[in-house]
Scaffold this motif. Structure first.
Motif: not given
Length: 208
Positions: A78-91
């Motif tokens: 939700d936070v990543v979607a709401e921000d719209g400018n976060v690159r989320l790297v899954m490790k």
């Protein structure tokens, strides 16, 4: 903790060697690996969600059987979607046993099927503890299990190397369990609440 060259020098662990661009660790029977900010934030093989061109990179080290990872996952998304400018790297950091490894393999295999994000979401929506059968039943709701495993095996050298790097990085940075995060150069251990996550992203953006 902040990931700086000085900060990396203070990280615990055995067999430490300082290289010109960061910390190096010589794993048992293997080739030296480097722990650098770039290696953590910009691994070319790690799946990326959110905005691939985002101005803040958030890295999560997670396990598909971790109850804290799963509990925080909706908030993170939700936070990543709401921000719209976060690159989320899954490790993927499968530390809870064989079903975790199986889940990571099938999810990474799903990258080639353009289904990683859906498989990842499905696995994150399961109960904390899983059997191999649970993992396969969950993945099968998104893509055929055999197709995902065949895709994983086709690129096994790449994916196994990624999992090794993820494990090395997490251990070298002193993480003791999942979830763990690098939000740009600041490290966090354990689940974060919404406000802490929002504030950490804002702080990282202010330093960019």
């Amino acid at each position: 903790m902040t990931m700086t060259r000085r900060g990396l020098l203070n990280i615990g662990g055995g067999g430490l060697l300082l290289g010109s661009s960061g910390l190096m660790l010589w794993p048992k029977g293997g080739q030296a690996q480097q722990l650098t900010v770039d290696a953590v934030l910009n691994d070319p093989d790690a799946p990326v969600q959110g905005n691939p061109e985002g101005d803040v990179t958030l890295v999560e080290y997670f396990d598909y059987q971790c109850p804290f990872c799963k509990g925080m996952h909706p908030t993170l998304k939700d936070v990543v979607a709401e921000d719209g400018n976060v690159r989320l790297v899954m490790k993927d950091w499968p530390i809870f046993g064989a079903p975790s490894v199986r889940a990571s393999q099938l999810a990474l295999g799903a990258v080639a099927l353009d289904a990683y994000e859906d498989v990842h979401a499905a696995l994150m929506a399961t109960d904390a503890r899983l059997t191999d059968a649970d993992v396969e039943a969950t993945v099968a709701k998104v893509v055929p299990v055999d197709d995902a495993m065949d895709a994983y095996r086709a690129d096994r050298a790449k994916w196994d190397a990624l999992l090794t790097r993820n494990d090395f990085q997490a251990a070298a940075m002193g993480f003791r369990g999942t979830p763990a995060f690098a939000i740009e150069t600041t490290l966090f251990s354990g689940a974060l609440d919404r406000q802490t996550l929002v504030d950490a992203i804002a702080e990282a953006r202010s330093k960019a």
